[in-house]
Scaffold this motif. Structure first.
Motif, PDB file in Angstrom:
ATOM      1  N   ASP A  45      -3.784  42.193  22.729  1.00 29.87           N
ATOM      2  CA  ASP A  45      -4.071  42.314  21.296  1.00 29.87           C
ATOM      3  C   ASP A  45      -5.513  42.740  21.072  1.00 29.87           C
ATOM      4  N   PHE A  46      -6.403  42.240  21.923  1.00 30.04           N
ATOM      5  CA  PHE A  46      -7.834  42.469  21.720  1.00 30.04           C
ATOM      6  C   PHE A  46      -8.557  42.374  23.058  1.00 30.04           C
ATOM      7  N   ILE A  47      -9.504  43.279  23.275  1.00 30.42           N
ATOM      8  CA  ILE A  47     -10.361  43.224  24.457  1.00 30.42           C
ATOM      9  C   ILE A  47     -11.809  43.317  23.998  1.00 30.42           C
ATOM     10  N   LEU A  48     -12.623  42.378  24.445  1.00 29.24           N
ATOM     11  CA  LEU A  48     -14.055  42.371  24.145  1.00 29.24           C
ATOM     12  C   LEU A  48     -14.792  42.836  25.392  1.00 29.24           C
ATOM     13  N   ASP A  49     -15.491  43.963  25.270  1.00 31.62           N
ATOM     14  CA  ASP A  49     -16.192  44.578  26.392  1.00 31.62           C
ATOM     15  C   ASP A  49     -17.675  44.258  26.262  1.00 31.62           C
ATOM     16  N   THR A  50     -18.186  43.417  27.172  1.00 37.65           N
ATOM     17  CA  THR A  50     -19.578  42.976  27.099  1.00 37.65           C
ATOM     18  C   THR A  50     -20.503  43.735  28.038  1.00 37.65           C
ATOM     19  N   VAL A  51     -19.978  44.714  28.750  1.00 40.83           N
ATOM     20  CA  VAL A  51     -20.751  45.402  29.783  1.00 40.83           C
ATOM     21  C   VAL A  51     -21.740  46.383  29.148  1.00 40.83           C
ATOM     22  N   ALA A  52     -23.000  46.293  29.562  1.00 41.16           N
ATOM     23  CA  ALA A  52     -24.048  47.128  28.983  1.00 41.16           C
ATOM     24  C   ALA A  52     -24.368  48.355  29.831  1.00 41.16           C
ATOM     25  N   ALA A  53     -23.529  48.642  30.819  1.00 41.24           N
ATOM     26  CA  ALA A  53     -23.694  49.850  31.639  1.00 41.24           C
ATOM     27  C   ALA A  53     -22.611  50.861  31.270  1.00 41.24           C
ATOM     28  N   SER A  54     -22.925  52.134  31.408  1.00 39.10           N
ATOM     29  CA  SER A  54     -21.965  53.188  31.105  1.00 39.10           C
ATOM     30  C   SER A  54     -20.740  53.066  32.018  1.00 39.10           C
ATOM     31  N   THR A 106     -13.354  46.250  21.563  1.00 35.19           N
ATOM     32  CA  THR A 106     -14.623  46.155  20.851  1.00 35.19           C
ATOM     33  C   THR A 106     -15.779  46.063  21.840  1.00 35.19           C
ATOM     34  N   LEU A 107     -16.791  46.889  21.600  1.00 33.52           N
ATOM     35  CA  LEU A 107     -17.960  46.969  22.472  1.00 33.52           C
ATOM     36  C   LEU A 107     -19.130  46.203  21.863  1.00 33.52           C
ATOM     37  N   VAL A 108     -19.808  45.409  22.680  1.00 34.68           N
ATOM     38  CA  VAL A 108     -21.012  44.712  22.215  1.00 34.68           C
ATOM     39  C   VAL A 108     -22.219  45.008  23.105  1.00 34.68           C
ATOM     40  N   GLY A 109     -22.008  45.715  24.201  1.00 31.39           N
ATOM     41  CA  GLY A 109     -23.106  46.104  25.077  1.00 31.39           C
ATOM     42  C   GLY A 109     -23.544  47.528  24.787  1.00 31.39           C
ATOM     43  N   HIS A 163     -27.126  54.829  29.203  1.00 33.73           N
ATOM     44  CA  HIS A 163     -26.563  56.176  29.073  1.00 33.73           C
ATOM     45  C   HIS A 163     -25.184  56.057  28.438  1.00 33.73           C
ATOM     46  N   ALA A 164     -24.789  57.051  27.659  1.00 31.48           N
ATOM     47  CA  ALA A 164     -23.541  56.986  26.902  1.00 31.48           C
ATOM     48  C   ALA A 164     -22.326  56.835  27.816  1.00 31.48           C
ATOM     49  N   HIS A 165     -21.309  56.138  27.307  1.00 29.92           N
ATOM     50  CA  HIS A 165     -20.033  56.064  28.010  1.00 29.92           C
ATOM     51  C   HIS A 165     -19.405  57.459  28.088  1.00 29.92           C
ATOM     52  N   PRO A 166     -18.614  57.740  29.122  1.00 31.65           N
ATOM     53  CA  PRO A 166     -17.836  58.982  29.113  1.00 31.65           C
ATOM     54  C   PRO A 166     -16.936  59.025  27.880  1.00 31.65           C
ATOM     55  N   SER A 167     -16.752  60.206  27.340  1.00 33.05           N
ATOM     56  CA  SER A 167     -15.930  60.343  26.138  1.00 33.05           C
ATOM     57  C   SER A 167     -14.511  59.854  26.397  1.00 33.05           C
ATOM     58  N   PRO A 168     -13.987  58.977  25.526  1.00 36.69           N
ATOM     59  CA  PRO A 168     -12.640  58.436  25.770  1.00 36.69           C
ATOM     60  C   PRO A 168     -11.547  59.461  25.497  1.00 36.69           C
ATOM     61  N   ASP A 169     -10.397  59.233  26.092  1.00 33.28           N
ATOM     62  CA  ASP A 169      -9.200  60.057  25.860  1.00 33.28           C
ATOM     63  C   ASP A 169      -8.601  59.667  24.514  1.00 33.28           C
ATOM     64  N   VAL A 170      -8.741  60.537  23.512  1.00 31.53           N
ATOM     65  CA  VAL A 170      -8.290  60.175  22.172  1.00 31.53           C
ATOM     66  C   VAL A 170      -6.769  60.069  22.074  1.00 31.53           C
ATOM     67  N   SER A 171      -6.050  60.717  22.966  1.00 33.32           N
ATOM     68  CA  SER A 171      -4.585  60.637  22.901  1.00 33.32           C
ATOM     69  C   SER A 171      -4.114  59.200  23.130  1.00 33.32           C
ATOM     70  N   ALA A 172      -4.837  58.446  23.967  1.00 36.85           N
ATOM     71  CA  ALA A 172      -4.475  57.051  24.203  1.00 36.85           C
ATOM     72  C   ALA A 172      -4.652  56.211  22.940  1.00 36.85           C
TER      73      ALA A 172
END
Length: 350
Positions: free
Chosen positions: A240-249, A266-269, A273-282
């Protein structure tokens, strides 16, 4: 008035003892004798100018707990001797839509950070909690109802606690919900504890097999080593929900694939350097969301502290003397802490 502190004079200089000026309490101010201050990874980023805009001298620290030593004439909510806390903010405009709604962290005119923010006080920017004393507007002071013996372990709740509590509450973590926590560090270990106390089924994600037992001890119902494709695939389309606390790309697609239809990552870190661009189809084909969250407002931070006091929740901390701060920074860069360093401010008197 002068008070002892630890801070840096430049990005390439170590943190050293210094004397700093604090204002005399005004009508709406609370003066706090600081007992403990947590060390947040953002302190390291700011002191080393890994984030832009660092003003020197920089005295970090926004996980502050202590005892009220004076109050202004107009202060009614606090008395001398009260146990209190101060988090990441010491002021905001108080009149924009976000402030009026109790979301001071999203102040449309910019909140005043506990350190490194412009202020009328000398030296022209705020100086944080790596110090013996601080003076704060009463609207930004929190009541602490934990026992005094827990005070050092309460300090990280003022940042790590509210940073994880706020999104868990906003996205309604609770009974019947499957919640993932990515990363078992200063933020992640609090996320596991809080999600468990809220009644959710908690799955902790770590890159390290060695953290499996630790995560379960914190309250995780299951632990997934995210580098193991089979373990990850076993949880596809189930959260239902994933909280991503990782502050590295890192690759977000690995986690969006685990969300149910309408699930949220949801990202809090904030990575260097920016995360790789996500796959919008997912996202499109399951109506999934990637969101962000920033600390919490003052009312919600008080709610978090009260929730933690009722449920016996504190951070897992390693108490250090002020002279060990520089070494703690170096260890923190190696993730060599379980799970938060806290400074014993009494050691500054030495």
């Amino acid at each position: 008035m002068l008070t002892k502190a630890y801070g840096a004079h430049a990005a390439d200089k170590p943190l050293v003892p210094m004397d700093i000026e604090r204002r005399a309490p005004g009508a709406h101010d609370v003066q706090i004798d600081i007992a403990f201050c947590g060390i947040c990874h953002s302190d390291l980023h700011q002191v080393r100018s890994e984030w832009s805009g660092t003003i020197y001298p920089c005295v970090p620290g926004h996980e502050i707990v202590g005892r009220v030593s004076a109050v202004g004439d107009a202060v009614t909510a606090f008395n001398v001797g009260d146990l209190v806390g101060v988090g990441c903010m010491v002021d905001s405009c108080q009149h924009c839509h976000s402030c009026e709604d109790g979301f001071e962290q999203f102040c449309e005119n910019g909140f005043t950070g506990t350190y490194n923010a412009p202020t009328a006080d000398a030296p022209g920017h705020t100086l944080g909690g790596y110090s013996q004393q601080i003076v704060v507007d009463d609207k930004f002071v929190l009541k602490v109802t934990h026992g005094e013996e827990q005070l050092a372990a309460v300090a990280p709740l003022l940042c790590a606690g509210i940073t994880t509590y706020s999104p868990l509450r906003h996205w309604k973590a609770g009974p019947g919900k499957k919640v993932g926590i990515v990363g078992i560090g200063g933020l992640g270990h609090m996320g596991v504890k809080l999600a468990h106390a809220m009644g959710a089924h908690v799955v902790a994600f770590t890159t390290s097999e060695s953290k499996r037992d630790d995560a379960k001890a914190l309250g995780a119902d299951e632990v997934v080593v995210s580098r193991n494709p089979e373990e990850m695939a076993a949880h596809a389309n189930s959260f239902d929900f994933i909280l991503d606390t990782v502050a590295a790309s890192h690759d977000l697609d690995a986690f969006t694939a685990l969300l149910k239809r309408d699930g949220t990552l949801t990202l809090v870190g904030v990575p260097e350097h920016a995360h790789p661009s996500p796959d919008v189809s997912a996202l499109i084909f399951k109506r999934r969301s990637i969101a962000g969250s920033l600390i919490g407002g003052i009312a919600e931070t008080q709610e978090m502290l009260d929730f933690c006091a009722r449920n016996g929740i504190v951070a897992d901390v390693e108490l250090i003397a002020a002279e060990q701060i520089e070494g703690a920074f170096e260890r923190m860069q190696r993730s060599d802490v379980k799970y938060r360093f806290v400074i014993d401010i009494a050691t500054m008197a030495d």
